[in-house]
Design a protein around this motif. Structure first.
Motif, PDB file in Angstrom:
ATOM      1  N   GLN A  59       0.821  -1.220   0.000  1.00 47.73           N
ATOM      2  CA  GLN A  59       0.000   0.000   0.000  1.00 47.73           C
ATOM      3  C   GLN A  59       0.854   1.270   0.000  1.00 47.73           C
ATOM      4  O   GLN A  59       0.565   2.242   0.692  1.00 47.73           O
ATOM      5  N   GLY A  60       1.933   1.218  -0.783  1.00 49.96           N
ATOM      6  CA  GLY A  60       2.755   2.408  -0.966  1.00 49.96           C
ATOM      7  C   GLY A  60       3.926   2.547  -0.023  1.00 49.96           C
ATOM      8  O   GLY A  60       4.711   3.494  -0.168  1.00 49.96           O
ATOM      9  N   GLN A 130       2.967   8.471   0.073  1.00 50.06           N
ATOM     10  CA  GLN A 130       2.438   7.160  -0.314  1.00 50.06           C
ATOM     11  C   GLN A 130       1.933   7.163  -1.754  1.00 50.06           C
ATOM     12  O   GLN A 130       2.122   6.207  -2.506  1.00 50.06           O
ATOM     13  N   ASP A 131       1.309   8.242  -2.169  1.00 50.21           N
ATOM     14  CA  ASP A 131       0.718   8.310  -3.499  1.00 50.21           C
ATOM     15  C   ASP A 131       1.736   8.605  -4.594  1.00 50.21           C
ATOM     16  O   ASP A 131       1.526   8.246  -5.753  1.00 50.21           O
TER      17      ASP A 131
END
Length: 307
Positions: A59-60, A130-131
């Protein structure tokens, strides 16, 4: 009074080896070198934390739980030394450790009412999220986390969110920024002195700007990523970016910081002895840290320290 705190982990990095950095600095004689300058130096040994599982991103993030654990234990160790009115010197380890170290400094400054200035000496801005991250490596995210953009367990370490306000940070030596980071850095308003700026106006003018407006009670924290330096003189980094500060530029940077008399905490990170040549980079880092703590060629008059 200085306390050396070893944080032997590469859990936030993309390559193994920075976990050996603390011992390389000790072999290079960092403790005795600082003692020779007249400091009371205590080596507190190494902190312990989870091993690097070397897993892909989830998840990043890569190794988020382990990064949280290491930063919590470092936060506690740094904060304890600040409460003892000692200067904590973190021996890294990768740059994800800046989250725990600087969160402790920010907590200390909040409780004591001191203004905080952070000098981030690095080839990278470390403002990934994270993105945006292309790798999930958390050593590319500490500044974003400190400014409130990241996992709750990391952004809340200081007890306040954000731990650090962007206008407290000065980044120096930057020469590699991901496209998404460029937009975030601009939006945050962090003062960045990249290598073009250093080329155009020189290290002296950059340091005068970065150190401007320090008050007598300002807590000055230096986060020294060894990849700040040009890889021709400091090869022992996994994220090597050509075109960094030369030996003389780096010395001037450190000496001008020392001239302020405000240095109160330090991180030395991303030294990877597996990539070094006869411990060359660790010895250079040790020499630069001596300058940071006041070693100079001459006894300089305060009025001439910038002139």
């Amino acid at each position: 009074m200085l306390t050396l705190i070893g944080a032997p982990t590469d859990i936030g990095a993309g390559s193994r080896g920075a976990s050996m950095g603390p011992e390389a600095l000790r072999v290079a004689g960092l403790g005795p070198a600082l003692q020779a300058l007249g400091y009371d130096v205590h080596d507190a040994g190494n902190l312990t934390g989870p091993a690097n599982p070397d897993l892909p991103p989830d998840q990043g993030y890569r190794h988020l739980d382990g990064v949280i654990a290491w930063n919590q234990v470092l936060h506690d160790a740094v904060y304890a030394e600040l409460q003892r009115e000692r200067v904590p010197v973190t021996l890294g380890g990768d740059h994800c450790l800046g989250i725990g170290s600087i969160s402790a400094v920010a907590r200390h400054c909040h409780h004591t009412g001191k203004p905080l200035r952070i000098l981030w000496l690095d080839a990278h801005t470390d403002f990934n999220t994270q993105d945006l991250t292309p790798s999930g490596n958390l050593h590319g995210m500490p500044v974003a986390c400190l400014c409130g953009q990241g996992p709750d367990a990391l952004t809340t370490l200081a007890g306040e969110v954000p731990a650090v306000h962007p206008d407290w940070i000065r980044q120096i030596g930057i020469r590699s920024v991901d496209d998404g980071e460029k937009r975030l850095i601009a939006a945050a308003g962090i003062e960045v002195y990249d290598m073009r700026t250093i080329d155009e106006i020189g290290m002296r003018s950059v340091m005068e700007a970065a150190l401007a407006d320090l008050t007598p009670n300002t807590h000055l924290h230096v986060s020294f990523d060894v990849d700040f330096l040009d890889p021709e003189i400091a090869p022992a980094v996994a994220t090597s970016i050509p075109g960094g500060p030369t030996y003389r530029e780096a010395q001037l940077c450190m000496e001008m910081i020392a001239d302020t008399g405000r240095l109160a905490s330090l991180d030395i990170v991303e030294l990877n002895p597996a990539l070094d040549i006869r411990n060359k980079t660790a010895m250079l880092a040790t020499e630069l840290v001596q300058s940071l703590f006041g070693k100079s060629t001459l006894i300089r008059r305060p009025s001439r320290s910038r002139g």
